[in-house]
Design a protein around this motif. Structure first.
Motif, PDB file in Angstrom:
ATOM      1  N   TYR A   1       0.835  -1.205   0.000  1.00 59.56           N
ATOM      2  CA  TYR A   1       0.000   0.000   0.000  1.00 59.56           C
ATOM      3  C   TYR A   1       0.874   1.260   0.000  1.00 59.56           C
TER       4      TYR A   1
ATOM      5  N   HIS B   1       1.521   4.188  -3.103  1.00 59.35           N
ATOM      6  CA  HIS B   1       1.293   5.619  -2.933  1.00 59.35           C
ATOM      7  C   HIS B   1       2.595   6.425  -3.033  1.00 59.35           C
TER       8      HIS B   1
ATOM      9  N   GLN C   1      -6.238   0.011   3.247  1.00 55.88           N
ATOM     10  CA  GLN C   1      -6.652   1.353   2.848  1.00 55.88           C
ATOM     11  C   GLN C   1      -7.523   1.998   3.920  1.00 55.88           C
ATOM     12  N   THR C   2      -8.493   1.270   4.432  1.00 58.48           N
ATOM     13  CA  THR C   2      -9.373   1.814   5.470  1.00 58.48           C
ATOM     14  C   THR C   2      -8.593   2.167   6.724  1.00 58.48           C
TER      15      THR C   2
ATOM     16  N   GLU D   1      -6.221   5.267   5.823  1.00 57.98           N
ATOM     17  CA  GLU D   1      -6.981   6.484   5.524  1.00 57.98           C
ATOM     18  C   GLU D   1      -7.744   6.994   6.738  1.00 57.98           C
ATOM     19  N   THR D   2      -8.266   6.100   7.554  1.00 57.58           N
ATOM     20  CA  THR D   2      -8.952   6.535   8.779  1.00 57.58           C
ATOM     21  C   THR D   2      -7.988   7.268   9.693  1.00 57.58           C
TER      22      THR D   2
ATOM     23  N   ILE E   1      -5.129   8.835   8.970  1.00 59.78           N
ATOM     24  CA  ILE E   1      -4.732  10.131   8.407  1.00 59.78           C
ATOM     25  C   ILE E   1      -5.895  11.116   8.434  1.00 59.78           C
ATOM     26  N   ASP E   2      -7.082  10.665   8.060  1.00 59.06           N
ATOM     27  CA  ASP E   2      -8.253  11.554   8.057  1.00 59.06           C
ATOM     28  C   ASP E   2      -8.532  12.122   9.438  1.00 59.06           C
TER      29      ASP E   2
END
Length: 167
Positions: free
Chosen positions: A22, A26, A125-126, A129-130, A132-133
């Motif tokens: 992953y 990126h 990914q979840t 991304e969670t 970082i978000d």
């Protein structure tokens, strides 16, 4: 994305390996610290984030730590503890904490993977991304308390504005 990364139709892998794939996809700088740990860095809107994932095989748990580059001096720790409590009330996954020895604020989330001990690309990914978000969403809150002289409630109110409609 899964087909691009796994041309032989593999859609899951050992947790640390999948996170490596992953991060590589990126273009993020990353390093396998050991077979059970990987560290990556990425630039967010507010700060550079260090992501550290640790696999505990005996518990079948993958833990992800995200460090939003927030360090709290001793005299600001009480209001930051309050901000952390208020922020954690807003979260569905993971939580913020502050290490008492260093004053470092981090976001922590863990995933119980079960007996197959694999992570899918979608799970990776979840998870990432969670983390970082949520760091992006709450970074201004911490900064308002640390540098803006706001109370925890004022910082949350000023930072967490729900937008409605489309621009």
């Amino acid at each position: 994305m899964s087909d691009e990364l796994f041309p032989d139709d593999e859609d899951d892998a050992a947790p640390i390996d999948m996170l490596g794939v992953y991060f590589e996809a990126h273009g993020w700088s990353h390093e396998h610290v050991s077979d059970d740990e990987i560290v990556a860095t990425t630039q967010g809107s507010w700060a550079n984030y260090e992501l550290r994932a640790i696999w505990r095989e005996e518990d079948q748990v993958l833990q992800l730590l995200a460090f939003p580059d927030v360090r709290v001096v001793e005299d600001k720790r009480a209001p930051v503890w309050e901000v952390i409590g208020l922020a954690n009330e807003q979260l569905w996954l993971g939580h913020f904490e502050m290490w008492s020895s260093s004053g470092i604020v981090l976001f922590r989330h863990a995933v119980l993977l079960g007996p197959d001990a694999t992570l899918t690309l979608e799970q990776a990914q979840t998870l990432v991304e969670t983390a970082i978000d949520e760091c992006e969403r709450f970074y201004p809150v911490f900064q308002f308390v640390l540098w803006g002289g706001k109370t925890p409630a004022e910082a949350l109110s000023a930072s967490l504005i729900d937008t409605r409609g489309e621009a």
